[in-house]
Design a protein around this motif. Structure first.
Motif, PDB file in Angstrom:
ATOM      1  N   THR A  16       0.938  -1.235  -0.071  1.00  0.00           N
ATOM      2  CA  THR A  16       0.029  -0.148   0.300  1.00  0.00           C
ATOM      3  C   THR A  16       0.882   1.315   0.007  1.00  0.00           C
ATOM      4  O   THR A  16       2.019   1.203   0.325  1.00  0.00           O
ATOM      5  CB  THR A  16      -0.976   0.075   1.206  1.00  0.00           C
ATOM      6  OG1 THR A  16      -0.305   0.008   2.343  1.00  0.00           O
ATOM      7  CG2 THR A  16      -1.694  -1.217   1.148  1.00  0.00           C
ATOM      8  N   LEU A  20       0.006   4.851   4.461  1.00  0.00           N
ATOM      9  CA  LEU A  20      -0.750   3.901   5.113  1.00  0.00           C
ATOM     10  C   LEU A  20      -0.202   2.882   5.717  1.00  0.00           C
ATOM     11  O   LEU A  20      -0.890   1.973   6.298  1.00  0.00           O
ATOM     12  CB  LEU A  20      -1.915   3.276   3.995  1.00  0.00           C
ATOM     13  CG  LEU A  20      -2.966   4.418   3.475  1.00  0.00           C
ATOM     14  CD1 LEU A  20      -3.570   3.687   2.219  1.00  0.00           C
ATOM     15  CD2 LEU A  20      -3.680   5.086   4.248  1.00  0.00           C
ATOM     16  N   HIS A  23      -1.454   1.639   9.239  1.00  0.00           N
ATOM     17  CA  HIS A  23      -2.905   1.196   9.435  1.00  0.00           C
ATOM     18  C   HIS A  23      -3.061  -0.054   9.407  1.00  0.00           C
ATOM     19  O   HIS A  23      -4.331  -0.485   8.927  1.00  0.00           O
ATOM     20  CB  HIS A  23      -3.732   2.164   8.160  1.00  0.00           C
ATOM     21  CG  HIS A  23      -3.484   3.505   8.582  1.00  0.00           C
ATOM     22  ND1 HIS A  23      -4.308   4.306   9.195  1.00  0.00           N
ATOM     23  CD2 HIS A  23      -2.811   4.410   8.049  1.00  0.00           C
ATOM     24  CE1 HIS A  23      -4.180   5.653   9.132  1.00  0.00           C
ATOM     25  NE2 HIS A  23      -3.088   5.647   8.357  1.00  0.00           N
ATOM     26  N   GLU A  65      -8.561   3.514   1.290  1.00  0.00           N
ATOM     27  CA  GLU A  65      -9.448   4.708   1.161  1.00  0.00           C
ATOM     28  C   GLU A  65     -10.530   4.475   0.477  1.00  0.00           C
ATOM     29  O   GLU A  65     -11.725   4.612   0.789  1.00  0.00           O
ATOM     30  CB  GLU A  65      -8.915   6.186   0.748  1.00  0.00           C
ATOM     31  CG  GLU A  65      -8.030   6.655   1.791  1.00  0.00           C
ATOM     32  CD  GLU A  65      -6.562   6.250   1.523  1.00  0.00           C
ATOM     33  OE1 GLU A  65      -6.195   5.332   0.803  1.00  0.00           O
ATOM     34  OE2 GLU A  65      -5.709   7.156   2.033  1.00  0.00           O
ATOM     35  N   GLU A  66     -10.365   3.458  -0.855  1.00  0.00           N
ATOM     36  CA  GLU A  66     -11.208   3.153  -1.575  1.00  0.00           C
ATOM     37  C   GLU A  66     -12.384   2.153  -0.941  1.00  0.00           C
ATOM     38  O   GLU A  66     -13.523   2.072  -1.391  1.00  0.00           O
ATOM     39  CB  GLU A  66     -10.963   2.637  -3.064  1.00  0.00           C
ATOM     40  CG  GLU A  66     -10.211   3.954  -3.704  1.00  0.00           C
ATOM     41  CD  GLU A  66      -9.691   3.509  -5.210  1.00  0.00           C
ATOM     42  OE1 GLU A  66      -9.555   2.356  -5.519  1.00  0.00           O
ATOM     43  OE2 GLU A  66      -9.348   4.149  -5.719  1.00  0.00           O
ATOM     44  N   VAL A  68     -12.876   1.645   1.750  1.00  0.00           N
ATOM     45  CA  VAL A  68     -13.781   2.352   3.123  1.00  0.00           C
ATOM     46  C   VAL A  68     -14.917   3.287   2.478  1.00  0.00           C
ATOM     47  O   VAL A  68     -15.935   2.853   2.612  1.00  0.00           O
ATOM     48  CB  VAL A  68     -13.007   3.326   3.767  1.00  0.00           C
ATOM     49  CG1 VAL A  68     -13.888   4.179   4.749  1.00  0.00           C
ATOM     50  CG2 VAL A  68     -12.155   2.625   4.863  1.00  0.00           C
ATOM     51  N   LEU A  69     -14.711   3.605   1.385  1.00  0.00           N
ATOM     52  CA  LEU A  69     -15.637   4.301   0.369  1.00  0.00           C
ATOM     53  C   LEU A  69     -16.856   3.278   0.081  1.00  0.00           C
ATOM     54  O   LEU A  69     -18.229   3.558   0.269  1.00  0.00           O
ATOM     55  CB  LEU A  69     -15.075   5.118  -0.810  1.00  0.00           C
ATOM     56  CG  LEU A  69     -16.140   5.815  -1.661  1.00  0.00           C
ATOM     57  CD1 LEU A  69     -16.676   6.958  -0.817  1.00  0.00           C
ATOM     58  CD2 LEU A  69     -15.374   6.117  -2.801  1.00  0.00           C
ATOM     59  N   LEU A  84     -13.213  10.180  -1.621  1.00  0.00           N
ATOM     60  CA  LEU A  84     -12.229   9.258  -0.634  1.00  0.00           C
ATOM     61  C   LEU A  84     -11.904   9.785   0.642  1.00  0.00           C
ATOM     62  O   LEU A  84     -11.739  10.988   0.752  1.00  0.00           O
ATOM     63  CB  LEU A  84     -11.175   8.976  -1.429  1.00  0.00           C
ATOM     64  CG  LEU A  84     -11.003   8.284  -2.721  1.00  0.00           C
ATOM     65  CD1 LEU A  84      -9.745   8.211  -3.314  1.00  0.00           C
ATOM     66  CD2 LEU A  84     -11.617   6.958  -2.479  1.00  0.00           C
ATOM     67  N   PRO A  85     -12.088   9.210   1.560  1.00  0.00           N
ATOM     68  CA  PRO A  85     -12.014   9.906   2.821  1.00  0.00           C
ATOM     69  C   PRO A  85     -10.472  10.027   3.169  1.00  0.00           C
ATOM     70  O   PRO A  85      -9.633   9.029   2.726  1.00  0.00           O
ATOM     71  CB  PRO A  85     -12.702   8.647   3.985  1.00  0.00           C
ATOM     72  CG  PRO A  85     -12.656   7.303   3.195  1.00  0.00           C
ATOM     73  CD  PRO A  85     -12.609   7.804   1.834  1.00  0.00           C
ATOM     74  N   GLU A  86     -10.182  11.060   4.061  1.00  0.00           N
ATOM     75  CA  GLU A  86      -8.712  11.141   4.225  1.00  0.00           C
ATOM     76  C   GLU A  86      -8.380  10.064   5.429  1.00  0.00           C
ATOM     77  O   GLU A  86      -9.136   9.590   6.127  1.00  0.00           O
ATOM     78  CB  GLU A  86      -8.594  12.437   4.974  1.00  0.00           C
ATOM     79  CG  GLU A  86      -8.873  13.619   4.046  1.00  0.00           C
ATOM     80  CD  GLU A  86      -7.857  13.782   2.821  1.00  0.00           C
ATOM     81  OE1 GLU A  86      -6.638  13.426   3.286  1.00  0.00           O
ATOM     82  OE2 GLU A  86      -8.277  14.180   1.637  1.00  0.00           O
ATOM     83  N   PRO A  87      -7.089   9.751   5.279  1.00  0.00           N
ATOM     84  CA  PRO A  87      -6.615   8.638   6.259  1.00  0.00           C
ATOM     85  C   PRO A  87      -6.730   8.959   7.819  1.00  0.00           C
ATOM     86  O   PRO A  87      -7.163   8.149   8.449  1.00  0.00           O
ATOM     87  CB  PRO A  87      -4.868   8.702   5.909  1.00  0.00           C
ATOM     88  CG  PRO A  87      -4.970   8.985   4.563  1.00  0.00           C
ATOM     89  CD  PRO A  87      -5.859  10.072   4.292  1.00  0.00           C
ATOM     90  N   ILE A  90     -10.565   8.091   8.585  1.00  0.00           N
ATOM     91  CA  ILE A  90     -10.881   6.489   8.449  1.00  0.00           C
ATOM     92  C   ILE A  90     -11.223   5.668   9.817  1.00  0.00           C
ATOM     93  O   ILE A  90     -12.484   5.421  10.051  1.00  0.00           O
ATOM     94  CB  ILE A  90     -10.033   5.802   7.689  1.00  0.00           C
ATOM     95  CG1 ILE A  90      -9.978   6.276   6.353  1.00  0.00           C
ATOM     96  CG2 ILE A  90     -10.225   4.417   7.796  1.00  0.00           C
ATOM     97  CD1 ILE A  90      -9.073   5.680   5.539  1.00  0.00           C
TER      98      ILE A  90
END
Length: 149
Positions: A16, A20, A23, A65-66, A68-69, A84-87, A90
């Motif tokens: 990744t 990230l 994470h 992020e994708e 999570v979306l 897309l959400p920011e890290p 999340i």
């Protein structure tokens, strides 16, 4: 089915983007949420739902992020989620998703309990009505005007 789901949503990969790398717990949490959704809806229904909400490609993405979306679209049943959400946000988004899933599970549990009570109530009412009808038929057949004690 499990193999299909893993192939479909893809495994969490180690390659990744650099931002990230820290994470891993979040990646595991996302994977666990996908597994929970698959158990709740069934793999087939989840795939159909993802298709309707335009989340199939996002589910299979290697980008957190994708994924999570896609979860947002699936859980909130809203295809208009497109940013897309920011890290950093999340974990908060995942908490909202978990709360929504918990609400859905609670709602389903209550619905199941009510349905069981209704079936029980209807079946006892039906038995009572059937018993009265049999008694009436017997009385007519025997020519009696009053039921036997």
């Amino acid at each position: 089915m499990k193999v299909f789901l893993e192939k479909f949503i893809g495994g969490v990969k180690d390659d990744t983007p650099g931002k990230l790398k820290g994470h891993d717990p979040v990646k595991r949490q996302v994977a666990a949420l996908y597994n929970l959704l698959a158990e709740l809806y069934g793999t087939d229904k989840l795939v159909l739902k993802a298709g309707k909400l335009d989340a199939l490609k996002l589910m299979r993405s290697d980008i957190l992020e994708e994924r999570v979306l896609a979860l947002q679209r699936l859980v909130f049943e809203d295809p208009t989620y497109d940013k897309l959400p920011e890290p950093e946000v999340i974990p908060a988004i995942l908490e909202e998703i978990e709360e929504e899933i918990a609400d859905n599970i609670a709602r389903r549990t209550v619905e199941d309990q009510l349905e069981k009570k209704l079936v029980k109530s209807f079946s006892s009412a039906t038995r009572s009505t059937l018993k009265k009808s049999k008694c009436r038929c017997s009385m007519k057949t025997l020519g009696r005007k009053t039921p036997l004690p």
